[in-house]
Design a protein around this motif. Structure first.
Motif, PDB file in Angstrom:
ATOM      1  N   MET A  85       0.796  -1.213   0.000  1.00  0.00           N
ATOM      2  CA  MET A  85       0.000   0.000   0.000  1.00  0.00           C
ATOM      3  C   MET A  85       0.839   1.278   0.000  1.00  0.00           C
ATOM      4  O   MET A  85       0.489   2.269  -0.640  1.00  0.00           O
ATOM      5  CB  MET A  85      -0.945  -0.021   1.203  1.00  0.00           C
ATOM      6  N   ASN A  86       1.956   1.287   0.720  1.00  0.00           N
ATOM      7  CA  ASN A  86       2.767   2.508   0.803  1.00  0.00           C
ATOM      8  C   ASN A  86       3.325   2.919  -0.552  1.00  0.00           C
ATOM      9  O   ASN A  86       3.406   4.108  -0.871  1.00  0.00           O
ATOM     10  CB  ASN A  86       3.913   2.313   1.797  1.00  0.00           C
ATOM     11  N   ILE A  87       3.743   1.941  -1.355  1.00  0.00           N
ATOM     12  CA  ILE A  87       4.277   2.236  -2.686  1.00  0.00           C
ATOM     13  C   ILE A  87       3.166   2.723  -3.610  1.00  0.00           C
ATOM     14  O   ILE A  87       3.374   3.625  -4.440  1.00  0.00           O
ATOM     15  CB  ILE A  87       4.976   1.005  -3.281  1.00  0.00           C
ATOM     16  N   GLN A  88       1.977   2.155  -3.475  1.00  0.00           N
ATOM     17  CA  GLN A  88       0.861   2.596  -4.303  1.00  0.00           C
ATOM     18  C   GLN A  88       0.532   4.058  -4.034  1.00  0.00           C
ATOM     19  O   GLN A  88       0.184   4.814  -4.948  1.00  0.00           O
ATOM     20  CB  GLN A  88      -0.384   1.717  -4.053  1.00  0.00           C
ATOM     21  N   LYS A  89       0.672   4.479  -2.784  1.00  0.00           N
ATOM     22  CA  LYS A  89       0.440   5.883  -2.442  1.00  0.00           C
ATOM     23  C   LYS A  89       1.467   6.788  -3.134  1.00  0.00           C
ATOM     24  O   LYS A  89       1.127   7.881  -3.595  1.00  0.00           O
ATOM     25  CB  LYS A  89       0.503   6.071  -0.925  1.00  0.00           C
ATOM     26  N   LEU A  90       2.698   6.326  -3.221  1.00  0.00           N
ATOM     27  CA  LEU A  90       3.735   7.103  -3.895  1.00  0.00           C
ATOM     28  C   LEU A  90       3.430   7.253  -5.386  1.00  0.00           C
ATOM     29  O   LEU A  90       3.617   8.324  -5.980  1.00  0.00           O
ATOM     30  CB  LEU A  90       5.102   6.452  -3.701  1.00  0.00           C
ATOM     31  N   ASN A  91       2.963   6.157  -6.002  1.00  0.00           N
ATOM     32  CA  ASN A  91       2.597   6.215  -7.415  1.00  0.00           C
ATOM     33  C   ASN A  91       1.424   7.173  -7.637  1.00  0.00           C
ATOM     34  O   ASN A  91       1.419   7.961  -8.585  1.00  0.00           O
ATOM     35  CB  ASN A  91       2.224   4.823  -7.923  1.00  0.00           C
ATOM     36  N   ALA A  92       0.441   7.089  -6.749  1.00  0.00           N
ATOM     37  CA  ALA A  92      -0.714   7.985  -6.864  1.00  0.00           C
ATOM     38  C   ALA A  92      -0.302   9.430  -6.631  1.00  0.00           C
ATOM     39  O   ALA A  92      -0.859  10.364  -7.233  1.00  0.00           O
ATOM     40  CB  ALA A  92      -1.795   7.576  -5.865  1.00  0.00           C
ATOM     41  N   SER A  93       0.692   9.627  -5.780  1.00  0.00           N
ATOM     42  CA  SER A  93       1.198  10.972  -5.512  1.00  0.00           C
ATOM     43  C   SER A  93       1.759  11.600  -6.783  1.00  0.00           C
ATOM     44  O   SER A  93       1.515  12.774  -7.079  1.00  0.00           O
ATOM     45  CB  SER A  93       2.284  10.918  -4.440  1.00  0.00           C
ATOM     46  N   ASN A  94       2.497  10.814  -7.562  1.00  0.00           N
ATOM     47  CA  ASN A  94       3.020  11.308  -8.833  1.00  0.00           C
ATOM     48  C   ASN A  94       1.903  11.620  -9.817  1.00  0.00           C
ATOM     49  O   ASN A  94       1.965  12.600 -10.563  1.00  0.00           O
ATOM     50  CB  ASN A  94       3.964  10.271  -9.451  1.00  0.00           C
ATOM     51  N   MET A  95       0.886  10.784  -9.804  1.00  0.00           N
ATOM     52  CA  MET A  95      -0.215  10.949 -10.749  1.00  0.00           C
ATOM     53  C   MET A  95      -1.046  12.189 -10.441  1.00  0.00           C
ATOM     54  O   MET A  95      -1.416  12.944 -11.344  1.00  0.00           O
ATOM     55  CB  MET A  95      -1.099   9.694 -10.728  1.00  0.00           C
ATOM     56  N   PHE A  96      -1.344  12.405  -9.163  1.00  0.00           N
ATOM     57  CA  PHE A  96      -2.240  13.505  -8.784  1.00  0.00           C
ATOM     58  C   PHE A  96      -1.501  14.735  -8.253  1.00  0.00           C
ATOM     59  O   PHE A  96      -2.128  15.733  -7.908  1.00  0.00           O
ATOM     60  CB  PHE A  96      -3.257  13.011  -7.750  1.00  0.00           C
ATOM     61  N   ALA A 121       1.955  11.997  -0.809  1.00  0.00           N
ATOM     62  CA  ALA A 121       1.406  10.655  -0.602  1.00  0.00           C
ATOM     63  C   ALA A 121       0.678  10.517   0.731  1.00  0.00           C
ATOM     64  O   ALA A 121      -0.212   9.670   0.867  1.00  0.00           O
ATOM     65  CB  ALA A 121       2.525   9.619  -0.695  1.00  0.00           C
ATOM     66  N   ASP A 122       1.029  11.330   1.709  1.00  0.00           N
ATOM     67  CA  ASP A 122       0.389  11.225   3.021  1.00  0.00           C
ATOM     68  C   ASP A 122      -1.102  11.535   2.983  1.00  0.00           C
ATOM     69  O   ASP A 122      -1.837  11.193   3.910  1.00  0.00           O
ATOM     70  CB  ASP A 122       1.073  12.172   4.014  1.00  0.00           C
ATOM     71  N   TYR A 123      -1.558  12.167   1.920  1.00  0.00           N
ATOM     72  CA  TYR A 123      -2.975  12.513   1.810  1.00  0.00           C
ATOM     73  C   TYR A 123      -3.793  11.426   1.098  1.00  0.00           C
ATOM     74  O   TYR A 123      -5.023  11.530   1.028  1.00  0.00           O
ATOM     75  CB  TYR A 123      -3.145  13.826   1.035  1.00  0.00           C
ATOM     76  N   LEU A 124      -3.141  10.409   0.568  1.00  0.00           N
ATOM     77  CA  LEU A 124      -3.793   9.499  -0.376  1.00  0.00           C
ATOM     78  C   LEU A 124      -3.893   8.062   0.107  1.00  0.00           C
ATOM     79  O   LEU A 124      -3.032   7.569   0.840  1.00  0.00           O
ATOM     80  CB  LEU A 124      -3.026   9.512  -1.706  1.00  0.00           C
ATOM     81  N   LEU A 125      -4.931   7.393  -0.357  1.00  0.00           N
ATOM     82  CA  LEU A 125      -5.071   5.946  -0.255  1.00  0.00           C
ATOM     83  C   LEU A 125      -5.534   5.448  -1.624  1.00  0.00           C
ATOM     84  O   LEU A 125      -6.377   6.090  -2.276  1.00  0.00           O
ATOM     85  CB  LEU A 125      -6.105   5.554   0.807  1.00  0.00           C
ATOM     86  N   VAL A 126      -4.995   4.328  -2.057  1.00  0.00           N
ATOM     87  CA  VAL A 126      -5.357   3.741  -3.355  1.00  0.00           C
ATOM     88  C   VAL A 126      -6.239   2.526  -3.119  1.00  0.00           C
ATOM     89  O   VAL A 126      -5.909   1.672  -2.280  1.00  0.00           O
ATOM     90  CB  VAL A 126      -4.102   3.352  -4.155  1.00  0.00           C
ATOM     91  N   GLY A 127      -7.328   2.446  -3.867  1.00  0.00           N
ATOM     92  CA  GLY A 127      -8.264   1.340  -3.690  1.00  0.00           C
ATOM     93  C   GLY A 127      -8.431   0.491  -4.928  1.00  0.00           C
ATOM     94  O   GLY A 127      -8.084   0.896  -6.042  1.00  0.00           O
TER      95      GLY A 127
END
Length: 603
Positions: A301-312, A316-322
C-alpha cells in the motif's frame, strides 16, 4: 435431407447441469437444446433426425416420446461413450450418412433457427458453418481462401494469436452430401479410427479434405446471427442471457454488472468509461511489460500511495489507493458514523455501504434533479456527514468550485465531514473543470474526504483503481486499517506509475468527451418525447415524456439493436418508468444510439 445430432457424451464440464442428463437436455431460456434444435430442423423442412445417444440414453428417449416432436427420430447407441469421442459416435451412424444428404449438429449448440434453413437452401453441397473468431471462442478454427473454401483446420496446438484475425471458428453445424460421405469422408474416417483410435474428433478427418488442392468443403460465414456453444456453467449463463425472451433479457444482462466483453455484439451505454483514453502508446507500453506484470507480485500500500502521488501531484500522506472506488466507498462506509445526508436519487453504493450511518435523504426532484445549494447549506446544521457526487450520478448536475467551497467552509466550521465523489469532474467543460485533490485544500479542510474513480475517467475499468484523499489523519488511519496490503494488482500499479507521462493525452480525451456531450444533448433534445437534463459528466439523463416507458425502451434496445442503457426505474428517487441514463461515447457510437432511439420512440 436428414439431420444427425451427436448427443452421446457426458458433458462433465457442465457439472450439476449434466449429473443426470446429457447436454442436449440442458434447458436454455425455457427450452432444452434438443427441443430448440428439432424446431429449427422442422422449420428448414427436415423431417428425419438420427440421434446418437449414450450417456443417460433412455432419459433422452423418454423425453422425446413425451414431447412428440412431430419428426421421425431414429437412434444410434454409443455404448462406449465414457472412453470414446465424437469421431466414434459419427462412425456408428455411417450407414445413415450413406443414405441421404445430412445436416450434422453437435448437441451442445444453441443458435437462431434461421441458420439451419439457410444452410439447407444453400446451393453448396458440402459446407461448414463458421463465425469470425472472437476472444470467447474455444476449439477448432479454420482458414478460408478468397472463395470461402476451407483450406485448413487448426486445432489448439497450432493456434497462433498473432494470426487470430484470419481465423474462423467452426460452429459445429455441417452439411454433407450423400456422395461426399459415401465416397470420400467415411472411408477416411474409418481409416483414421483404425490408425489413431476412437478418442479423437471428426474435424481431424475434415482437415485432410481442406488440404486437397480443390477443397470440397465450403464455409457458410455467419453475420449477426446469434449462436453459442455450451461447454460449462459460464457458457450456459451467457446463452441464457443472449436467448432470453423480451420479459427477461434486460435484467439478465443487468445481473452481470459489467463483463460485457463476453458479449462482443453488445454496445454498452450503461457503464461509464472514457472511450478516448488510454492512448495506443500507453496500451503498447503496458503490453510490453505484460509478462513481468502478470508473474510478479504488486507492491504494498505505501508504494501505491507514492505512485498515486506522482499521478495527482499531491503528497502521498494525503492518499489511499483502492481496488476501484467501490472498495474505498465500502471501507469509508464502515468508518463513518452518525447521520449521513445524501441527495436522492444517487449512486446506490453509498446508501448500501454506509451501514453505520442514519441516512437522511435530500429529495432533489423538487429542484429538477439539480443540487439546491441553500438547502445543502441548511442541511449541514442537521447532520454529521454530507455526501456530494459532483457531477451527480445519474443526473449530471454540477456544483461549481465557488459553490463547493461554501460547503467546505461551513462543514469545517461545524465539524461535519464532507464526502465529495469527483469521479466525473474531469468531463466538465474546460472553464468549469477543477479538482479538490490539491494539497492546499486537503491541508486546510480536515473534514473533507475526496473520492475519485480512476476506472471511469481514465478508461481502465478492468484495472479497478480508485483513490481517496483527505488531510484527516485519524480518518485515514481508520480506513487504512480496514484495507488489505495487496489490494491492487501489478497492472494497476504500473498504470499509476506511468500515467503522468500521458497527462496531455488525458486532457485531450476529456475535452473530446465534453465536445461530444454537447452534440449528443442537442441531438437528443430534437427527438420528440425526450426531455434532456443538462450534464457535466460523460452521461446524460433523459426523461421519457411520450408513450414508451424506460423499461420497454431499454428492453427493445437490447433485443433489437444489442444496445444496453441504464434504466433508472428501479433507482430510489424516481417515480414510475420515465428516466434513463445514456453514456457519452465516441461520435460514431453516439450516432448509433440516437438512431436506434429515434426508430423506437417514433414507431
Amino acid at each position: 435431407m436428414q439431420a444427425l445430432i451427436l448427443a452421446a457424451g457426458m458433458g462433465r464440464r457442465m457439472g450439476k447441469y449434466t449429473e443426470s442428463a446429457t447436454k442436449c437436455m440442458v434447458t436454455v431460456a425455457g427450452k432444452t437444446l434438443l427441443e430448440r434444435a428439432v424446431e429449427a430442423l422442422k422449420e428448414a423442412g427436415i423431417n428425419k433426425l438420427i440421434l446418437v445417444i449414450g450417456y443417460e440414453a433412455e432419459k433422452v428417449r423418454e423425453y422425446v416420446a413425451i414431447k412428440n416432436f412431430g419428426i421421425q427420430i431414429e437412434y444410434v447407441y454409443n455404448y462406449d461413450y465414457e472412453t470414446t469421442n465424437n469421431i466414434y459416435s459419427l462412425y456408428l451412424a455411417r450407414d445413415y450418412l450413406e443414405k441421404d444428404d445430412t445436416i450434422l449438429l453437435e448437441s451442445d449448440l444453441i443458435f437462431e433457427s434461421e441458420i439451419i434453413k439457410k444452410v439447407v437452401e444453400s446451393k453448396e453441397k458440402n459446407m461448414a458453418v463458421v463465425a469470425k473468431y472472437e476472444h470467447w471462442m474455444d476449439g477448432t478454427v479454420v482458414v478460408l481462401d478468397h472463395k470461402k473454401r476451407i483450406i485448413d483446420f487448426i486445432d489448439k496446438t497450432r493456434f497462433k494469436y498473432e494470426d487470430a484475425d484470419s481465423y474462423y471458428k467452426t460452429v459445429n453445424i455441417y452439411k454433407f452430401s450423400k456422395e461426399f460421405s459415401e465416397k470420400r469422408y467415411l472411408p477416411f474416417l474409418g481409416a483414421y479410427l483404425k490408425a489413431y483410435g476412437t478418442n479423437q474428433y471428426y474435424e481431424q478427418v475434415l482437415k485432410i479434405f481442406a488440404h486437397i488442392k480443390h477443397s470440397e468443403l465450403n464455409a457458410y460465414v455467419l453475420g449477426d446471427e446469434n449462436w453459442y456453444e455450451i461447454d460449462d456453467a459460464q457458457d450456459l449463463d451467457i446463452a441464457n442471457t443472449i436467448f432470453a425472451d423480451e420479459s427477461n433479457i434486460l435484467w439478465k444482462y443487468e445481473l452481470h454488472f459489467g463483463g460485457y466483453w463476453r458479449f462482443p455484439k453488445m454496445k454498452d451505454y450503461c457503464y461509464l468509461v472514457n472511450p478516448y483514453y488510454p492512448p495506443q502508446k500507453m496500451v503498447d507500453q503496458l503490453s510490453y511489460f505484460f509478462k513481468d506484470l502478470l508473474t510478479q507480485y504488486p507492491s504494498g500500500m505505501n508504494i501505491q500511495k507514492l505512485n498515486a502521488s506522482n499521478m495527482f501531484e499531491v503528497d502521498a500522506d494525503y492518499l489511499l489507493v483502492g481496488n476501484g472506488a467501490a472498495e474505498l466507498i465500502d471501507v469509508l462506509g464502515r468508518t463513518l458514523s452518525g447521520k449521513m445526508s445524501v441527495c436522492i436519487p444517487t449512486f446506490n453504493e453509498y446508501i448500501r455501504c454506509f451501514t453505520q450511518c442514519e441516512i437522511r435523504e435530500i429529495d432533489s426532484r423538487s429542484n429538477g434533479y439539480r443540487y439546491n445549494l441553500p438547502q445543502l447549506l441548511e442541511e449541514i446544521d442537521h447532520t454529521d456527514n454530507l455526501l456530494i457526487i459532483n457531477p451527480d450520478n445519474p443526473s449530471g448536475a454540477f456544483l461549481t468550485y465557488e459553490e463547493i467551497l461554501l460547503l467546505m467552509e461551513k462543514c469545517e466550521e461545524k465539524g461535519v465531514f464532507l464526502v465529495v465523489d469527483e469521479s466525473f469532474v474531469d468531463f466538465a467543460e474546460c472553464d468549469s473543470r477543477y479538482t479538490l485533490i490539491r494539497e492546499s485544500i486537503l491541508k486546510k479542510y480536515k473534514h473533507l474526504i475526496v473520492l475519485k474513480s480512476v476506472s471511469k475517467s481514465y478508461g481502465v475499468p478492468g484495472l479497478r483503481l480508485g483513490v481517496l484523499a483527505t488531510g484527516n489523519r485519524e480518518i485515514q488511519n481508520m480506513i487504512r486499517q480496514k484495507m488489505v496490503i495487496w489490494n491492487i494488482n501489478s497492472f494497476a500499479e504500473y498504470y499509476l506509475q506511468i500515467q503522468r507521462l500521458y497527462k496531455n493525452d488525458y486532457v485531450t480525451a476529456c475535452d473530446k468527451i465534453a465536445e461530444q456531450r454537447v452534440k449528443m444533448e442537442k441531438q437528443l433534445s430534437e427527438i420528440k418525447g425526450i426531455k434532456v437534463y443538462p450534464s457535466q459528466a460523460n452521461y446524460i439523463m433523459c426523461e421519457l415524456v411520450g408513450e414508451i416507458d424506460s423499461f420497454r425502451l431499454a428492453m427493445l434496445l437490447v433485443k433489437k439493436y444489442n444496445i444496453l442503457i441504464k434504466n433508472l426505474s428501479e433507482k430510489k428517487g424516481f417515480q414510475g418508468g420515465a428516466f434513463i441514463r445514456l453514456a457519452v461515447k465516441s461520435e460514431e457510437d453516439n450516432e448509433t444510439l440516437i438512431a436506434a432511439i429515434k426508430e423506437i420512440v417514433s414507431f
